[in-house]
Design a protein around this motif. Structure first.
Motif, PDB file in Angstrom:
ATOM      1  N   LYS A  49       0.828  -1.204   0.000  1.00 38.50           N
ATOM      2  CA  LYS A  49       0.000   0.000   0.000  1.00 38.50           C
ATOM      3  C   LYS A  49       0.857   1.247   0.000  1.00 38.50           C
ATOM      4  O   LYS A  49       0.554   2.238  -0.669  1.00 38.50           O
ATOM      5  CB  LYS A  49      -0.913  -0.020   1.229  1.00 38.50           C
ATOM      6  N   LYS A  50       1.957   1.205   0.716  1.00 38.14           N
ATOM      7  CA  LYS A  50       2.839   2.371   0.792  1.00 38.14           C
ATOM      8  C   LYS A  50       3.549   2.607  -0.533  1.00 38.14           C
ATOM      9  O   LYS A  50       3.777   3.741  -0.945  1.00 38.14           O
ATOM     10  CB  LYS A  50       3.860   2.156   1.911  1.00 38.14           C
TER      11      LYS A  50
ATOM     12  N   ASN B 232      -8.112  16.409 -10.960  1.00 33.04           N
ATOM     13  CA  ASN B 232      -7.554  16.151  -9.633  1.00 33.04           C
ATOM     14  C   ASN B 232      -7.988  17.165  -8.573  1.00 33.04           C
ATOM     15  O   ASN B 232      -7.342  17.303  -7.536  1.00 33.04           O
ATOM     16  CB  ASN B 232      -6.036  16.097  -9.736  1.00 33.04           C
TER      17      ASN B 232
ATOM     18  N   LYS C 137       2.433   1.766  -3.513  1.00 31.77           N
ATOM     19  CA  LYS C 137       1.541   2.011  -4.638  1.00 31.77           C
ATOM     20  C   LYS C 137       1.507   3.495  -4.971  1.00 31.77           C
ATOM     21  O   LYS C 137       1.200   4.329  -4.120  1.00 31.77           O
ATOM     22  CB  LYS C 137       0.131   1.534  -4.303  1.00 31.77           C
TER      23      LYS C 137
ATOM     24  N   THR D  65       0.379   7.178  -6.281  1.00 37.32           N
ATOM     25  CA  THR D  65      -0.893   7.894  -6.346  1.00 37.32           C
ATOM     26  C   THR D  65      -1.313   8.077  -7.801  1.00 37.32           C
ATOM     27  O   THR D  65      -0.521   8.531  -8.638  1.00 37.32           O
ATOM     28  CB  THR D  65      -0.772   9.269  -5.681  1.00 37.32           C
ATOM     29  N   GLU D  66      -2.556   7.699  -8.110  1.00 39.23           N
ATOM     30  CA  GLU D  66      -3.039   7.826  -9.485  1.00 39.23           C
ATOM     31  C   GLU D  66      -3.378   9.287  -9.791  1.00 39.23           C
ATOM     32  O   GLU D  66      -4.071   9.947  -9.016  1.00 39.23           O
ATOM     33  CB  GLU D  66      -4.281   6.957  -9.678  1.00 39.23           C
ATOM     34  N   ILE D  67      -2.863   9.771 -10.888  1.00 42.25           N
ATOM     35  CA  ILE D  67      -3.115  11.141 -11.325  1.00 42.25           C
ATOM     36  C   ILE D  67      -4.025  11.095 -12.541  1.00 42.25           C
ATOM     37  O   ILE D  67      -3.701  10.474 -13.555  1.00 42.25           O
ATOM     38  CB  ILE D  67      -1.808  11.878 -11.665  1.00 42.25           C
TER      39      ILE D  67
END
Length: 301
Positions: free
Chosen positions: A20-21, A53, A23, A25-27
């Motif tokens: 999780k760390k 965003n 992964k 961030t999806e932009i």
């Protein structure tokens, strides 16, 4: 020594946290439903960002024509609020502060207009008690044939000097070459109780006059403002509930209703008829531009 099961659970938890760390961030890309928007002079347009965003920097080529601000709290990707200040057109540059992507939108400020989408025709009837259910249903179906607008067709009222209107068939692009009917109109929605829409069709001698009723406060405000009535006026309550007739109709905030009396016509064939009126539900489609529906150049000039 720690139990074997506890060690396995600890390992899985640490692995999950690590994934999780790591992964990224999806932009999101910056996307709008259209590249051209119309806003009424003196009114606001709420323009939803289709994809982005939620952090935007706005720049207007001509700040005398529109005021613009962004609200990133609106789902899914934020909203722009535009206010028309002066007729004409300008360009709004929207920069996504997260992705760095910039989109330029043409904003056209025009005289006030309303885009209306036609919904179902709804007959209202009152007949003698002995009239059978089959006959009642037949009257309703025959009354629907008197509808003035086809289902999901578009009516645009333009409050310019000529008070023009335009009708488009369902699915047709809103450009001049696709206008099915046009002419001038009068919308009256005042405190004395007169509430009507009159359409004077180009090339026709007889105008079409329809009664107008609105049950929601939002629709009432929209009609009153567009008709130019005094906002302080108290509009006379005209609701379908006051008609003693069988009316299988529902109400929604975005809708109002036009109606006309067909009683005399149906008395010729059905002597036990006391009242036949035909209503047409109409949606005030204020956010149509958020669905990619675009008005063609020059239509509202």
């Amino acid at each position: 020594m720690l139990p074997y099961r506890f060690l396995i659970l600890s390992f899985l938890s640490l692995s999950f946290l690590a994934c999780k760390k790591d992964k990224p961030t999806e932009i999101a890309d910056l996307v709008f439903p259209s590249d051209t928007y119309y806003v009424s002079n003196g009114s606001e347009l709420q323009l939803d960002v289709q994809q982005g965003n939620k952090k935007y920097q706005l720049t207007v080529d001509d700040g005398t024509m529109i005021q613009a601000q962004a609200d990133g709290s609106i789902l899914p990707a934020g909203r722009l609020i535009l206010k028309g200040m002066k007729k004409g057109n300008t360009v709004l540059h929207v920069k996504d502060e997260v992705s760095g992507k910039e989109v330029s939108l043409k904003i056209v400020v025009v005289d006030p207009f309303r885009l209306l989408k036609m919904s179902s025709p709804v007959p209202a009837i009152k007949v003698a008690p002995q009239v059978s259910q089959e006959t009642r249903n037949t009257i309703r179906e025959e009354a629907k044939a008197f509808a003035d607008f086809e289902l999901e067709s578009i009516l645009i009222l333009h409050r310019n000097a000529e008070q023009r209107f335009f009708v488009f068939e369902k699915g047709k692009e809103l450009i001049k070459s696709n206008v099915k009917q046009s002419g001038t109109y009068e919308l009256v929605f005042d405190a004395e109780g007169e509430q009507r829409l009159t359409l004077h069709f180009d090339g026709a001698n007889t105008p079409l006059t329809l009664g107008v009723r609105a049950n929601s406060s939002w629709a009432t405000h929209q009609l009153r403002e567009f008709a130019g009535s005094n906002p302080a006026d108290q509009i006379a309550a005209k609701r379908m509930g006051t008609i003693r007739a069988e009316v299988p109709a529902e109400y929604f905030d975005r809708f109002f209703i036009t109606y006309k009396d067909l009683t005399q016509h149906f008395l010729e064939a059905y002597q036990d008829v006391e009242l036949v009126e035909l209503y047409q539900q109409i949606e005030i489609w204020s956010d149509f531009q958020n669905y990619g529906l675009k008005i063609g150049d020059e239509l509202l000039d």
